[in-house]
Motif scaffolding. Structure first.
Motif, PDB file in Angstrom:
ATOM      1  N   MET A  63      65.363  72.753  59.444  1.00  0.00           N
ATOM      2  CA  MET A  63      66.068  72.174  60.686  1.00  0.00           C
ATOM      3  C   MET A  63      67.215  71.135  60.344  1.00  0.00           C
ATOM      4  SD  MET A  63      65.120  74.112  63.067  1.00  0.00           S
ATOM      5  CE  MET A  63      66.122  73.142  64.744  1.00  0.00           C
ATOM      6  N   GLY A  65      69.073  69.065  61.781  1.00  0.00           N
ATOM      7  CA  GLY A  65      69.210  67.860  62.555  1.00  0.00           C
ATOM      8  C   GLY A  65      68.085  66.763  62.102  1.00  0.00           C
ATOM      9  N   THR A  66      66.964  67.323  61.547  1.00  0.00           N
ATOM     10  CA  THR A  66      65.995  66.331  61.007  1.00  0.00           C
ATOM     11  C   THR A  66      65.789  66.580  59.522  1.00  0.00           C
ATOM     12  OG1 THR A  66      64.330  68.052  61.182  1.00  0.00           O
ATOM     13  CG2 THR A  66      64.609  66.451  63.034  1.00  0.00           C
ATOM     14  N   TYR A  67      66.847  67.119  58.808  1.00  0.00           N
ATOM     15  CA  TYR A  67      67.020  67.081  57.442  1.00  0.00           C
ATOM     16  C   TYR A  67      66.844  65.977  56.585  1.00  0.00           C
ATOM     17  CZ  TYR A  67      69.003  68.563  53.022  1.00  0.00           C
ATOM     18  OH  TYR A  67      69.100  68.960  51.506  1.00  0.00           O
ATOM     19  N   GLU A  68      65.916  66.213  55.404  1.00  0.00           N
ATOM     20  CA  GLU A  68      65.667  65.156  54.345  1.00  0.00           C
ATOM     21  C   GLU A  68      66.399  65.486  53.120  1.00  0.00           C
ATOM     22  OE1 GLU A  68      61.720  64.171  53.945  1.00  0.00           O
ATOM     23  OE2 GLU A  68      61.308  63.721  56.005  1.00  0.00           O
ATOM     24  N   THR A  71      66.264  68.371  50.090  1.00  0.00           N
ATOM     25  CA  THR A  71      65.278  69.581  50.462  1.00  0.00           C
ATOM     26  C   THR A  71      66.089  70.764  50.127  1.00  0.00           C
ATOM     27  OG1 THR A  71      64.355  68.211  52.402  1.00  0.00           O
ATOM     28  CG2 THR A  71      64.210  70.640  52.532  1.00  0.00           C
ATOM     29  N   ASN A  96      72.585  66.286  60.436  1.00  0.00           N
ATOM     30  CA  ASN A  96      72.774  64.701  60.181  1.00  0.00           C
ATOM     31  C   ASN A  96      73.402  64.757  58.937  1.00  0.00           C
ATOM     32  OD1 ASN A  96      71.091  65.545  57.960  1.00  0.00           O
ATOM     33  ND2 ASN A  96      69.111  64.920  59.120  1.00  0.00           N
TER      34      ASN A  96
END
Length: 339
Positions: A63, A65-68, A71, A96
């Motif tokens: 996803m 929008g919530t990417y770290e 990853t 993001n």
């Protein structure tokens, strides 16, 4: 690993836009545009091809929008057992900053044994990434809503053709009229008819399945009124209203029929030429040309004006929207030649 044909391919030429039906796997695939159903079909199509070539493919989802950070690099890194990788990234339109940075870095040196599919539903967010994908020559699927009836009719006809089933042109239009407001519902209707019908699909069969829907009823009213059959148009209209139908789509169907006749009445050339010019199906042009013969210019103008007034009235300018629709139907039916 079995010697399967790799589904990935090199970059495409500068004109890299492909349809959702034609897209094939590549190291990077962009599925853009707001039509959710076409986006789902495009991603399903890519996934199915990769799994056919490599049954043991490792599929992962991100996803945006919530990417770290980091990853993506971890997901695409070669597996210990050599499985191919398919990474599907959802919500790229809401990515993001961490995802944008990692994705741009990855585009410079994508993994040859991985397929990265980016789903961007529209908007300006991530334009830098989208431009980089397009400039790189990677395949781009443009998933735009099918707004014209002609495009929806082509969609239906293609679904049946690819399934090896027959459907008449009249049945195609009947189906579009009945369930064409939502593409996923239209596709589901195609699937049901393809699965259930034992022969060629006819307007009568479509009507049996979907004739009770308000869209279908609205076009029945419009067809009767345009044919000068006032009693049938009014009785169908009153039954629809008595069972809770909203007057707005009823008036919209009248307006759509009149607009088609008006466009064709002012056009010159063969049905095929007119169809190309107006973005319509040739058979629909031929149908409208037959309808034109029933009208005088004055009668057509009078009907269009009455329908425009009814449209305003059913959207809040009248305390009696039912009368507004009935009046428009009566004006149309009595404006046909010989009535």
């Amino acid at each position: 690993m079995a010697a399967a044909q790799t589904p990935t391919r090199t970059k495409t030429p500068a004109s890299n836009t492909v349809t959702w039906r034609d897209v094939t796997p590549a190291e990077i695939v962009l599925v853009g545009g707001p039509e959710e159903y076409l986006g789902i079909r495009a991603m399903d199509h890519v996934r199915a091809q990769v799994r056919t070539a490599f049954p043991d493919v490792e599929v992962s989802r991100i996803m945006a929008g919530t990417y770290e950070a980091g990853t993506l690099a971890m997901q695409v890194s070669p597996s210990l057992f050599g499985e191919r990788k398919l990474i599907e990234v959802e919500g790229v339109e809401g990515m993001n900053d961490a995802f944008l940075a990692d994705a741009l870095t990855y585009l410079a040196r994508p993994e040859p044994d991985a397929v990265l599919v980016l789903r961007h539903a529209g908007g300006v967010r991530g334009k830098k990434l989208l431009d980089a994908v397009k400039a790189g020559g990677w395949p781009v699927v443009d998933c735009q809503p099918l707004k014209k009836d002609a495009d929806k009719a082509t969609f239906v006809a293609t679904e049946f053709r690819l399934a090896g089933r027959k459907i008449s042109s009249d049945a195609v239009q009947t189906l579009v009229n009945a369930v064409g407001a939502n593409l996923s519902e239209l596709a589901a209707a195609c699937s049901q008819l393809i699965a259930d019908a034992t022969g060629a699909v006819t307007p009568e069969l479509v009507d049996r399945y979907y004739g009770g829907r308000i869209e279908a009823t609205a076009f029945k009213v419009a067809d009767a009124a345009m044919a000068g059959n006032g009693p049938v148009a009014l009785s169908t209209l009153r039954h629809a209203l008595a069972t809770g139908a909203d007057p707005v789509p009823l008036v919209a169907a009248l307006a759509a029929k009149l607009r088609t006749v008006a466009k064709v009445a002012g056009a010159q050339g063969s049905p095929a030429q007119i169809a190309r010019e107006l973005g319509m199906q040739p058979w629909l042009v031929e149908q409208a040309q037959r309808d034109v013969r029933r009208w005088t210019p004055e009668g057509l103008v009078r009907s269009i004006q009455a329908t425009a007034e009814a449209d305003a009235q059913v959207k809040g300018l009248s305390r009696d929207p039912v009368y507004a629709v009935e009046h428009a139907v009566t004006v149309i039916a009595t404006s046909v030649r010989g009535h």
